[in-house]
Design a protein around this motif. Structure first.
Motif, PDB file in Angstrom:
ATOM      1  N   ARG A  41      -5.819  11.130   5.005  1.00 35.48           N
ATOM      2  CA  ARG A  41      -5.585  10.017   5.925  1.00 35.48           C
ATOM      3  C   ARG A  41      -4.486  10.399   6.899  1.00 35.48           C
ATOM      4  O   ARG A  41      -3.622  11.221   6.587  1.00 35.48           O
ATOM      5  CB  ARG A  41      -5.244   8.739   5.186  1.00 35.48           C
ATOM      6  CG  ARG A  41      -3.937   8.815   4.415  1.00 35.48           C
ATOM      7  CD  ARG A  41      -3.375   7.461   4.123  1.00 35.48           C
ATOM      8  NE  ARG A  41      -2.603   7.010   5.264  1.00 35.48           N
ATOM      9  CZ  ARG A  41      -1.802   5.974   5.254  1.00 35.48           C
ATOM     10  NH1 ARG A  41      -1.683   5.254   4.186  1.00 35.48           N
ATOM     11  NH2 ARG A  41      -1.111   5.627   6.307  1.00 35.48           N
ATOM     12  N   PRO A  42      -4.512   9.829   8.119  1.00 32.87           N
ATOM     13  CA  PRO A  42      -3.452  10.121   9.085  1.00 32.87           C
ATOM     14  C   PRO A  42      -2.140   9.459   8.655  1.00 32.87           C
ATOM     15  O   PRO A  42      -2.137   8.373   8.090  1.00 32.87           O
ATOM     16  CB  PRO A  42      -3.974   9.510  10.387  1.00 32.87           C
ATOM     17  CG  PRO A  42      -5.022   8.536   9.983  1.00 32.87           C
ATOM     18  CD  PRO A  42      -5.544   8.948   8.645  1.00 32.87           C
ATOM     19  N   VAL A  43      -1.046  10.160   8.931  1.00 24.43           N
ATOM     20  CA  VAL A  43       0.287   9.660   8.595  1.00 24.43           C
ATOM     21  C   VAL A  43       1.132   9.743   9.866  1.00 24.43           C
ATOM     22  O   VAL A  43       1.380  10.840  10.377  1.00 24.43           O
ATOM     23  CB  VAL A  43       0.933  10.486   7.462  1.00 24.43           C
ATOM     24  CG1 VAL A  43       2.324   9.966   7.147  1.00 24.43           C
ATOM     25  CG2 VAL A  43       0.059  10.494   6.225  1.00 24.43           C
TER      26      VAL A  43
ATOM     27  N   THR B  90       3.462   7.119 -10.845  1.00 28.86           N
ATOM     28  CA  THR B  90       4.079   7.917  -9.790  1.00 28.86           C
ATOM     29  C   THR B  90       3.045   8.324  -8.750  1.00 28.86           C
ATOM     30  O   THR B  90       2.046   8.972  -9.081  1.00 28.86           O
ATOM     31  CB  THR B  90       4.748   9.172 -10.380  1.00 28.86           C
ATOM     32  OG1 THR B  90       5.757   8.763 -11.299  1.00 28.86           O
ATOM     33  CG2 THR B  90       5.353  10.041  -9.296  1.00 28.86           C
ATOM     34  N   ALA B  91       3.289   7.947  -7.497  1.00 25.35           N
ATOM     35  CA  ALA B  91       2.443   8.394  -6.389  1.00 25.35           C
ATOM     36  C   ALA B  91       2.756   9.867  -6.122  1.00 25.35           C
ATOM     37  O   ALA B  91       3.918  10.265  -6.081  1.00 25.35           O
ATOM     38  CB  ALA B  91       2.719   7.566  -5.141  1.00 25.35           C
ATOM     39  N   ARG B  92       1.728  10.673  -5.945  1.00 22.40           N
ATOM     40  CA  ARG B  92       1.900  12.105  -5.656  1.00 22.40           C
ATOM     41  C   ARG B  92       1.006  12.429  -4.471  1.00 22.40           C
ATOM     42  O   ARG B  92      -0.196  12.198  -4.518  1.00 22.40           O
ATOM     43  CB  ARG B  92       1.511  12.937  -6.872  1.00 22.40           C
ATOM     44  CG  ARG B  92       2.373  12.637  -8.085  1.00 22.40           C
ATOM     45  CD  ARG B  92       1.862  13.279  -9.369  1.00 22.40           C
ATOM     46  NE  ARG B  92       1.746  14.711  -9.230  1.00 22.40           N
ATOM     47  CZ  ARG B  92       0.632  15.393  -9.542  1.00 22.40           C
ATOM     48  NH1 ARG B  92      -0.433  14.783  -9.991  1.00 22.40           N
ATOM     49  NH2 ARG B  92       0.602  16.704  -9.400  1.00 22.40           N
ATOM     50  N   VAL B  93       1.618  12.958  -3.405  1.00 27.50           N
ATOM     51  CA  VAL B  93       0.850  13.234  -2.193  1.00 27.50           C
ATOM     52  C   VAL B  93       1.241  14.585  -1.597  1.00 27.50           C
ATOM     53  O   VAL B  93       2.327  15.109  -1.852  1.00 27.50           O
ATOM     54  CB  VAL B  93       1.048  12.126  -1.130  1.00 27.50           C
ATOM     55  CG1 VAL B  93       0.674  10.760  -1.693  1.00 27.50           C
ATOM     56  CG2 VAL B  93       2.459  12.111  -0.597  1.00 27.50           C
ATOM     57  N   LEU B  94       0.339  15.113  -0.799  1.00 31.42           N
ATOM     58  CA  LEU B  94       0.595  16.295   0.015  1.00 31.42           C
ATOM     59  C   LEU B  94       0.587  15.850   1.466  1.00 31.42           C
ATOM     60  O   LEU B  94      -0.239  15.018   1.856  1.00 31.42           O
ATOM     61  CB  LEU B  94      -0.490  17.350  -0.204  1.00 31.42           C
ATOM     62  CG  LEU B  94      -0.711  17.821  -1.640  1.00 31.42           C
ATOM     63  CD1 LEU B  94      -1.941  18.721  -1.715  1.00 31.42           C
ATOM     64  CD2 LEU B  94       0.514  18.523  -2.167  1.00 31.42           C
ATOM     65  N   VAL B  95       1.488  16.390   2.277  1.00 27.88           N
ATOM     66  CA  VAL B  95       1.520  16.072   3.701  1.00 27.88           C
ATOM     67  C   VAL B  95       1.578  17.384   4.473  1.00 27.88           C
ATOM     68  O   VAL B  95       2.423  18.241   4.189  1.00 27.88           O
ATOM     69  CB  VAL B  95       2.731  15.176   4.059  1.00 27.88           C
ATOM     70  CG1 VAL B  95       2.792  14.936   5.562  1.00 27.88           C
ATOM     71  CG2 VAL B  95       2.661  13.853   3.305  1.00 27.88           C
TER      72      VAL B  95
ATOM     73  N   ASP C 237       0.275   4.643  -0.362  1.00 29.14           N
ATOM     74  CA  ASP C 237       0.520   4.012   0.933  1.00 29.14           C
ATOM     75  C   ASP C 237       2.017   3.835   1.185  1.00 29.14           C
ATOM     76  O   ASP C 237       2.470   3.959   2.329  1.00 29.14           O
ATOM     77  CB  ASP C 237      -0.198   2.665   1.027  1.00 29.14           C
ATOM     78  CG  ASP C 237      -1.702   2.819   1.207  1.00 29.14           C
ATOM     79  OD1 ASP C 237      -2.147   3.903   1.644  1.00 29.14           O
ATOM     80  OD2 ASP C 237      -2.431   1.861   0.902  1.00 29.14           O
ATOM     81  N   ASP C 238       2.799   3.548   0.139  1.00 35.96           N
ATOM     82  CA  ASP C 238       4.257   3.448   0.295  1.00 35.96           C
ATOM     83  C   ASP C 238       4.830   4.763   0.817  1.00 35.96           C
ATOM     84  O   ASP C 238       5.680   4.777   1.708  1.00 35.96           O
ATOM     85  CB  ASP C 238       4.944   3.106  -1.027  1.00 35.96           C
ATOM     86  CG  ASP C 238       4.678   1.701  -1.513  1.00 35.96           C
ATOM     87  OD1 ASP C 238       4.206   0.862  -0.712  1.00 35.96           O
ATOM     88  OD2 ASP C 238       4.933   1.439  -2.708  1.00 35.96           O
ATOM     89  N   VAL C 239       4.350   5.880   0.248  1.00 33.45           N
ATOM     90  CA  VAL C 239       4.835   7.190   0.683  1.00 33.45           C
ATOM     91  C   VAL C 239       4.469   7.421   2.144  1.00 33.45           C
ATOM     92  O   VAL C 239       5.316   7.778   2.962  1.00 33.45           O
ATOM     93  CB  VAL C 239       4.259   8.332  -0.189  1.00 33.45           C
ATOM     94  CG1 VAL C 239       4.730   9.694   0.322  1.00 33.45           C
ATOM     95  CG2 VAL C 239       4.636   8.157  -1.653  1.00 33.45           C
ATOM     96  N   PHE C 240       3.194   7.201   2.471  1.00 29.04           N
ATOM     97  CA  PHE C 240       2.701   7.484   3.816  1.00 29.04           C
ATOM     98  C   PHE C 240       3.258   6.534   4.875  1.00 29.04           C
ATOM     99  O   PHE C 240       3.522   6.943   6.002  1.00 29.04           O
ATOM    100  CB  PHE C 240       1.173   7.428   3.853  1.00 29.04           C
ATOM    101  CG  PHE C 240       0.494   8.491   3.041  1.00 29.04           C
ATOM    102  CD1 PHE C 240       0.972   9.788   3.007  1.00 29.04           C
ATOM    103  CD2 PHE C 240      -0.642   8.192   2.311  1.00 29.04           C
ATOM    104  CE1 PHE C 240       0.332  10.777   2.262  1.00 29.04           C
ATOM    105  CE2 PHE C 240      -1.296   9.173   1.571  1.00 29.04           C
ATOM    106  CZ  PHE C 240      -0.801  10.470   1.546  1.00 29.04           C
ATOM    107  N   ASP C 241       3.419   5.272   4.538  1.00 29.14           N
ATOM    108  CA  ASP C 241       3.792   4.267   5.542  1.00 29.14           C
ATOM    109  C   ASP C 241       5.285   3.964   5.600  1.00 29.14           C
ATOM    110  O   ASP C 241       5.779   3.520   6.631  1.00 29.14           O
ATOM    111  CB  ASP C 241       3.027   2.960   5.287  1.00 29.14           C
ATOM    112  CG  ASP C 241       1.521   3.135   5.407  1.00 29.14           C
ATOM    113  OD1 ASP C 241       1.083   4.066   6.117  1.00 29.14           O
ATOM    114  OD2 ASP C 241       0.786   2.364   4.766  1.00 29.14           O
TER     115      ASP C 241
END
Length: 183
Positions: A119-121, A141-146, A169-173
């Motif tokens: 998704r776009p960030v 725990t949210a785990r994301v790659l950017v 979404d908390d991480v991205f937004d």
């Protein structure tokens, strides 16, 4: 037996996080005794330091961009990476230098824990959106790659973010748009 691979991978990631937590985030106890915040950065970490000067402390394990954050990591890690976190602050951030955008994309393609579509960030310093890839959660725990846009000088780097008690979404937004990074 193929079901054991994801479990083994999760155990390996958990062990790595636990070890880095002991070294990086318990630096108050260990650092005073070993004087860790006087340790200079190694040669392998120099490209990350040049690309993200707003985030990094002058010395390994020193205070980073936000009060309570400390950054460090093993110098001999391949590919080079720097891990940032704190005892009383979240989330945890790992910046890895893969050397090229193709290598970043290859790594994400091999990532067996990328479970949702990209998704776009948005980030105020970048005219094009960054790309976020949610990964399999560990408990709550949210785990994301950017990753950065293809035309960015930072496209060779990958951010990995883990934020306990939050959603992807908390991480991205909320968190990524407030990182003090520049194109």
């Amino acid at each position: 037996m193929t079901w054991l691979r994801p479990i083994a991978a999760i155990c390996a990631v958990s062990a790595t996080i636990a070890a880095l937590t002991l070294v990086v985030w318990n630096r108050e106890a260990v650092g005073t005794w070993l004087d860790l915040d006087t340790v200079p950065w190694g040669s392998a970490e120099q490209e990350i330091l040049r690309a993200f000067p707003e985030l990094m402390p002058d010395r390994k394990f020193g205070d980073a961009w936000q009060t309570g954050y400390h950054c460090g990591g093993p110098e001999s890690q391949s590919p080079p990476k720097i891990v940032c976190g704190g005892e009383t602050v979240d989330p945890y951030l790992t910046i890895t230098d893969f050397g090229s955008r193709d290598a970043v994309l290859h790594h994400i393609g091999l990532e067996s824990h990328a479970v949702w579509p990209d998704r776009p960030v948005g980030h105020p310093s970048f005219p094009q959106p960054l790309t976020g890839t949610p990964r399999m959660r560990l408990d709550d725990t949210a785990r994301v790659l950017v990753r950065f846009p293809a035309n960015s000088t930072k496209s060779r780097f990958l951010l990995e973010i883990s934020w306990p008690h939050h959603s992807e979404d908390d991480v991205f937004d909320q968190w990524v748009p407030n990182l003090p990074i520049r194109p």
